[in-house]
Design a protein around this motif. Structure first.
Motif, PDB file in Angstrom:
ATOM      1  N   LEU A   2      13.278 -12.351 -50.122  1.00 40.81           N
ATOM      2  CA  LEU A   2      12.516 -11.624 -51.139  1.00 40.81           C
ATOM      3  C   LEU A   2      12.838 -10.138 -51.099  1.00 40.81           C
ATOM      4  O   LEU A   2      13.075  -9.563 -50.038  1.00 40.81           O
ATOM      5  N   TYR A   3      12.845  -9.528 -52.275  1.00 45.42           N
ATOM      6  CA  TYR A   3      13.086  -8.088 -52.391  1.00 45.42           C
ATOM      7  C   TYR A   3      11.945  -7.482 -53.192  1.00 45.42           C
ATOM      8  O   TYR A   3      11.624  -7.949 -54.291  1.00 45.42           O
ATOM      9  N   HIS A   4      11.310  -6.456 -52.627  1.00 47.06           N
ATOM     10  CA  HIS A   4      10.206  -5.774 -53.308  1.00 47.06           C
ATOM     11  C   HIS A   4      10.777  -4.642 -54.153  1.00 47.06           C
ATOM     12  O   HIS A   4      11.311  -3.660 -53.638  1.00 47.06           O
ATOM     13  N   ILE A   5      10.674  -4.806 -55.456  1.00 45.61           N
ATOM     14  CA  ILE A   5      11.233  -3.814 -56.384  1.00 45.61           C
ATOM     15  C   ILE A   5      10.396  -2.546 -56.323  1.00 45.61           C
ATOM     16  O   ILE A   5       9.171  -2.612 -56.497  1.00 45.61           O
ATOM     17  N   PRO A   6      11.035  -1.399 -56.068  1.00 46.80           N
ATOM     18  CA  PRO A   6      10.284  -0.132 -55.995  1.00 46.80           C
ATOM     19  C   PRO A   6       9.561   0.177 -57.305  1.00 46.80           C
ATOM     20  O   PRO A   6       9.927  -0.315 -58.368  1.00 46.80           O
ATOM     21  N   VAL A   7       8.544   0.995 -57.205  1.00 42.09           N
ATOM     22  CA  VAL A   7       7.744   1.492 -58.337  1.00 42.09           C
ATOM     23  C   VAL A   7       6.829   0.406 -58.904  1.00 42.09           C
ATOM     24  O   VAL A   7       5.603   0.543 -58.883  1.00 42.09           O
ATOM     25  N   ILE A   8       7.414  -0.718 -59.405  1.00 42.21           N
ATOM     26  CA  ILE A   8       6.558  -1.741 -60.011  1.00 42.21           C
ATOM     27  C   ILE A   8       5.942  -2.672 -58.977  1.00 42.21           C
ATOM     28  O   ILE A   8       4.966  -3.370 -59.254  1.00 42.21           O
ATOM     29  N   GLY A   9       6.516  -2.690 -57.761  1.00 35.62           N
ATOM     30  CA  GLY A   9       5.922  -3.439 -56.663  1.00 35.62           C
ATOM     31  C   GLY A   9       5.991  -4.955 -56.770  1.00 35.62           C
ATOM     32  O   GLY A   9       5.248  -5.670 -56.094  1.00 35.62           O
ATOM     33  N   VAL A  10       6.872  -5.459 -57.605  1.00 37.67           N
ATOM     34  CA  VAL A  10       7.025  -6.917 -57.761  1.00 37.67           C
ATOM     35  C   VAL A  10       8.073  -7.434 -56.787  1.00 37.67           C
ATOM     36  O   VAL A  10       9.098  -6.781 -56.570  1.00 37.67           O
ATOM     37  N   ALA A  11       7.792  -8.609 -56.187  1.00 36.84           N
ATOM     38  CA  ALA A  11       8.752  -9.223 -55.258  1.00 36.84           C
ATOM     39  C   ALA A  11       9.470 -10.376 -55.934  1.00 36.84           C
ATOM     40  O   ALA A  11       8.858 -11.164 -56.664  1.00 36.84           O
ATOM     41  N   MET A  12      10.786 -10.449 -55.727  1.00 39.59           N
ATOM     42  CA  MET A  12      11.587 -11.550 -56.268  1.00 39.59           C
ATOM     43  C   MET A  12      12.769 -11.792 -55.347  1.00 39.59           C
ATOM     44  O   MET A  12      13.153 -10.889 -54.581  1.00 39.59           O
ATOM     45  N   PRO A  13      13.357 -12.999 -55.351  1.00 46.24           N
ATOM     46  CA  PRO A  13      14.552 -13.243 -54.524  1.00 46.24           C
ATOM     47  C   PRO A  13      15.632 -12.219 -54.842  1.00 46.24           C
ATOM     48  O   PRO A  13      15.897 -11.923 -56.008  1.00 46.24           O
ATOM     49  N   ILE A  14      16.237 -11.673 -53.792  1.00 51.07           N
ATOM     50  CA  ILE A  14      17.153 -10.539 -53.969  1.00 51.07           C
ATOM     51  C   ILE A  14      18.368 -10.901 -54.818  1.00 51.07           C
ATOM     52  O   ILE A  14      18.886 -10.061 -55.566  1.00 51.07           O
ATOM     53  N   MET A  15      18.827 -12.160 -54.767  1.00 41.69           N
ATOM     54  CA  MET A  15      19.982 -12.541 -55.572  1.00 41.69           C
ATOM     55  C   MET A  15      19.650 -12.528 -57.064  1.00 41.69           C
ATOM     56  O   MET A  15      20.490 -12.184 -57.902  1.00 41.69           O
ATOM     57  N   TRP A  16      18.403 -12.886 -57.401  1.00 40.41           N
ATOM     58  CA  TRP A  16      17.984 -12.805 -58.798  1.00 40.41           C
ATOM     59  C   TRP A  16      17.878 -11.347 -59.248  1.00 40.41           C
ATOM     60  O   TRP A  16      18.166 -11.030 -60.407  1.00 40.41           O
ATOM     61  N   PHE A  17      17.471 -10.486 -58.329  1.00 42.58           N
ATOM     62  CA  PHE A  17      17.418  -9.050 -58.657  1.00 42.58           C
ATOM     63  C   PHE A  17      18.819  -8.513 -58.912  1.00 42.58           C
ATOM     64  O   PHE A  17      19.044  -7.783 -59.882  1.00 42.58           O
ATOM     65  N   TYR A  18      19.773  -8.884 -58.045  1.00 39.11           N
ATOM     66  CA  TYR A  18      21.160  -8.456 -58.248  1.00 39.11           C
ATOM     67  C   TYR A  18      21.690  -8.962 -59.594  1.00 39.11           C
ATOM     68  O   TYR A  18      22.377  -8.235 -60.316  1.00 39.11           O
TER      69      TYR A  18
END
Length: 331
Positions: free
Chosen positions: A226-242
């Motif tokens: 999981l990766y916590h996106i800065p500012v908005i504070g939402v967590a999602m799997p890091i590969m989906w974020f990439y």
């Protein structure tokens, strides 16, 4: 102001796109199909809403011509991304794709019966030499990896050769697509946004044949940390974020290039795109610590000098400056 904004979009979007693509490829080298599908889907949806007006706007260019162009475009995109799964390092991938000038010249001579000046042939020779140097040195690195047995080393080299073959095929197919697109624009007029939409929307059914591979990577992406996106504070799997950032930056990159083509000369567009590739290459080498010898440096230098020579950037810049001075005198 618009050209400067477009240049900013190209550098910010395209350079960031390469970074996120390498982050994806390093974790899962075979993720090219899901990346291509996500990019195509995003641009197709955006085009359907804003360019095709929810399907109510008829195309200016007949769909039968788009079907031919789309087949080539789909093949080029899949082959380029799949090459990353065949022992092709990102710097070599970028350098090799810079050889589009060679492919365009070869097919221009064969199909359009074009002839070029000695200066342009010299420029292409430099680009060819640069790509050959980088390719040859990369081949030596693949075969000389100390942690591989002789059998594994041969297999790695065989896959690398297949990757070079895929890149070469994609390069020639891309050049052929460019010539086909050029003839269509001469016949029906230039409709860049429309072509962008149909080039991404029509190939979508073709991804059915890649569905199992895409599904496998959906599962792998879901299992990533999981990766916590800065500012908005939402967590999602890091590969989906990439992947999300890759798709968004790809769109920003394409929009920037589109604005440039409407606001600037083709020379300026070529120069900006070439400089962008150079910046992306340097960042990839430094940040990701990709292997890069002095021979790679020499080959890269040949490629970029040859590209600038081909566009005759110095000659055209002098012409532009002289014209500007004449205009200032008139004022």
């Amino acid at each position: 102001m618009r050209p400067a904004f477009a240049v900013g979009l190209v550098f910010a979007g395209c350079c960031s796109n390469v970074i996120f693509l390498e982050l994806l490829a390093r974790k899962h080298p075979g993720c090219g199909n899901i990346v291509t599908f996500a990019q195509f889907l995003f641009i197709a949806v955006e085009g359907f809403l804003f360019e095709a007006n929810l399907g109510r706007k008829p195309p200016a260019i007949p769909l039968r011509y788009y079907a031919i162009m789309v087949t080539m475009f789909f093949t080029v995109s899949v082959m380029n991304n799949y090459a990353l799964n065949l022992n092709i390092a990102m710097p070599l991938h970028m350098i090799f794709r810079s050889g589009s000038l060679i492919a365009n010249m070869i097919l221009g001579i064969i199909i359009l019966k074009k002839r070029y000046s000695v200066f342009k042939y010299t420029a292409i020779a430099l680009v060819s030499a640069g790509i050959f140097i980088c390719t040859f040195m990369s081949a030596k690195q693949v075969t000389s990896q100390s942690n591989l047995s002789e059998k594994d080393g041969f297999q790695a080299f065989a896959w690398w050769l297949l990757g070079i073959g895929a890149l070469t095929f994609a390069l020639l197919m891309s050049a052929r697509m460019g010539i086909f697109q050029e003839t269509l624009y001469k016949q029906f007029g230039k409709h860049s946004k429309e072509a962008l939409f149909y080039n991404h929307a029509l190939p979508l059914p073709g991804f059915i044949f890649l569905a199992s591979d895409i599904y496998d990577h959906v599962v792998l992406f879901n299992k990533s940390e999981l990766y916590h996106i800065p500012v908005i504070g939402v967590a999602m799997p890091i590969m989906w974020f990439y992947l999300l950032m890759n798709v968004v930056t790809q769109y920003v990159c394409i929009r920037g290039v589109f604005i440039l083509t409407t606001e600037c000369t083709s020379l300026t567009v070529t120069l900006v795109v070439t400089l962008r590739k150079f910046v992306s290459l340097i960042f990839s080498i430094l940040y990701f610590q990709n292997p890069f010898t002095l021979w790679h440096c020499l080959g890269t230098l040949f490629v970029f000098i040859g590209t600038l020579m081909y566009t005759e950037v110095w000659k055209n810049l002098r012409t532009t400056k002289s014209q500007q001075q004449k205009d200032d005198k008139k004022d």
